[in-house]
Scaffold this motif. Structure first.
Motif, PDB file in Angstrom:
ATOM      1  N   GLU A 179       0.418   9.329  -0.077  1.00 55.53           N
ATOM      2  CA  GLU A 179      -0.310   8.103  -0.379  1.00 55.53           C
ATOM      3  C   GLU A 179      -1.751   8.244   0.084  1.00 55.53           C
ATOM      4  O   GLU A 179      -2.010   8.615   1.231  1.00 55.53           O
ATOM      5  CB  GLU A 179       0.352   6.920   0.322  1.00 55.53           C
ATOM      6  CG  GLU A 179      -0.302   5.595   0.024  1.00 55.53           C
ATOM      7  CD  GLU A 179       0.396   4.454   0.741  1.00 55.53           C
ATOM      8  OE1 GLU A 179       0.657   3.435   0.086  1.00 55.53           O
ATOM      9  OE2 GLU A 179       0.681   4.591   1.950  1.00 55.53           O
ATOM     10  N   GLN A 215       1.824   8.623   9.154  1.00 55.35           N
ATOM     11  CA  GLN A 215       0.394   8.404   8.984  1.00 55.35           C
ATOM     12  C   GLN A 215      -0.339   9.640   9.497  1.00 55.35           C
ATOM     13  O   GLN A 215      -0.342   9.926  10.695  1.00 55.35           O
ATOM     14  CB  GLN A 215      -0.075   7.159   9.731  1.00 55.35           C
ATOM     15  CG  GLN A 215      -1.534   6.858   9.488  1.00 55.35           C
ATOM     16  CD  GLN A 215      -1.980   5.566  10.144  1.00 55.35           C
ATOM     17  OE1 GLN A 215      -1.270   4.971  10.954  1.00 55.35           O
ATOM     18  NE2 GLN A 215      -3.171   5.137   9.792  1.00 55.35           N
ATOM     19  N   GLU A 247      10.693   8.506   5.736  1.00 58.12           N
ATOM     20  CA  GLU A 247       9.840   8.045   6.828  1.00 58.12           C
ATOM     21  C   GLU A 247       8.407   8.262   6.367  1.00 58.12           C
ATOM     22  O   GLU A 247       8.082   9.304   5.796  1.00 58.12           O
ATOM     23  CB  GLU A 247      10.095   8.853   8.086  1.00 58.12           C
ATOM     24  CG  GLU A 247       9.176   8.494   9.238  1.00 58.12           C
ATOM     25  CD  GLU A 247       9.382   9.386  10.453  1.00 58.12           C
ATOM     26  OE1 GLU A 247       8.624   9.213  11.415  1.00 58.12           O
ATOM     27  OE2 GLU A 247      10.271  10.261  10.431  1.00 58.12           O
ATOM     28  N   THR A 248       7.551   7.268   6.601  1.00 64.49           N
ATOM     29  CA  THR A 248       6.144   7.412   6.273  1.00 64.49           C
ATOM     30  C   THR A 248       5.398   7.842   7.525  1.00 64.49           C
ATOM     31  O   THR A 248       5.428   7.160   8.542  1.00 64.49           O
ATOM     32  CB  THR A 248       5.563   6.093   5.728  1.00 64.49           C
ATOM     33  OG1 THR A 248       6.298   5.735   4.551  1.00 64.49           O
ATOM     34  CG2 THR A 248       4.088   6.246   5.382  1.00 64.49           C
ATOM     35  N   LYS A 267      12.384   8.692  -5.062  1.00 59.10           N
ATOM     36  CA  LYS A 267      13.002   8.431  -3.758  1.00 59.10           C
ATOM     37  C   LYS A 267      14.486   8.165  -3.947  1.00 59.10           C
ATOM     38  O   LYS A 267      14.891   7.128  -4.442  1.00 59.10           O
ATOM     39  CB  LYS A 267      12.315   7.258  -3.066  1.00 59.10           C
ATOM     40  CG  LYS A 267      10.909   7.570  -2.632  1.00 59.10           C
ATOM     41  CD  LYS A 267      10.272   6.395  -1.916  1.00 59.10           C
ATOM     42  CE  LYS A 267       8.829   6.703  -1.597  1.00 59.10           C
ATOM     43  NZ  LYS A 267       8.121   5.545  -1.060  1.00 59.10           N
ATOM     44  N   ASN A 317      -1.129   8.992   4.077  1.00 59.83           N
ATOM     45  CA  ASN A 317       0.244   8.857   4.538  1.00 59.83           C
ATOM     46  C   ASN A 317       1.127   9.817   3.751  1.00 59.83           C
ATOM     47  O   ASN A 317       0.885  10.062   2.573  1.00 59.83           O
ATOM     48  CB  ASN A 317       0.768   7.433   4.322  1.00 59.83           C
ATOM     49  CG  ASN A 317       0.009   6.417   5.132  1.00 59.83           C
ATOM     50  OD1 ASN A 317      -0.359   6.656   6.273  1.00 59.83           O
ATOM     51  ND2 ASN A 317      -0.248   5.262   4.538  1.00 59.83           N
ATOM     52  N   ASP A 336       5.238  10.540   2.755  1.00 58.91           N
ATOM     53  CA  ASP A 336       6.633  10.090   2.766  1.00 58.91           C
ATOM     54  C   ASP A 336       7.521  11.322   2.815  1.00 58.91           C
ATOM     55  O   ASP A 336       7.477  12.175   1.926  1.00 58.91           O
ATOM     56  CB  ASP A 336       6.946   9.280   1.506  1.00 58.91           C
ATOM     57  CG  ASP A 336       6.265   7.922   1.506  1.00 58.91           C
ATOM     58  OD1 ASP A 336       5.920   7.423   2.589  1.00 58.91           O
ATOM     59  OD2 ASP A 336       6.082   7.356   0.404  1.00 58.91           O
ATOM     60  N   TYR A 385      -1.136   7.501  -5.343  1.00 61.67           N
ATOM     61  CA  TYR A 385       0.125   8.044  -4.852  1.00 61.67           C
ATOM     62  C   TYR A 385       0.491   9.257  -5.691  1.00 61.67           C
ATOM     63  O   TYR A 385       0.588   9.177  -6.915  1.00 61.67           O
ATOM     64  CB  TYR A 385       1.243   6.999  -4.925  1.00 61.67           C
ATOM     65  CG  TYR A 385       2.482   7.404  -4.151  1.00 61.67           C
ATOM     66  CD1 TYR A 385       2.525   7.283  -2.769  1.00 61.67           C
ATOM     67  CD2 TYR A 385       3.587   7.934  -4.793  1.00 61.67           C
ATOM     68  CE1 TYR A 385       3.653   7.673  -2.047  1.00 61.67           C
ATOM     69  CE2 TYR A 385       4.714   8.321  -4.084  1.00 61.67           C
ATOM     70  CZ  TYR A 385       4.735   8.198  -2.715  1.00 61.67           C
ATOM     71  OH  TYR A 385       5.842   8.582  -2.006  1.00 61.67           O
TER      72      TYR A 385
END
Length: 79
Positions: free
Chosen positions: A46, A27, A24-25, A19, A33, A35, A13
């Protein structure tokens, strides 16, 4: 900015910000991913199957380049 790696789950990560808002993640692919907050701020990326992605073409070194100072640092990730 902080890069973390969990070898038990093989997830990396790259955190740009703590945060402090709802994120919202998204893909991007099966192994990536992002964020992101409603205002467009990217909080982190990620990496799934991270050991493959973090090894890359440089044998598992994280290369930090300061173009203004003309300085490059290499950090071995140990993965």
């Amino acid at each position: 900015m902080k890069l973390t790696y969990d070898p038990r789950r093989n997830i990396g990560y790259l955190r740009f910000h703590e945060k402090t808002a709802e994120v919202e993640t998204i893909q991007v692919s099966g192994s990536l991913n992002v964020d992101i907050a409603a205002d467009g701020t990217i909080y982190g990326i990620e990496l799934l199957d991270a050991n493959q992605q973090l090894r890359g073409d440089n044998g598992g070194h994280f290369v930090i380049v300061n173009e203004a100072a003309g300085k490059t640092d290499n950090i071995a990730l140990g993965i």
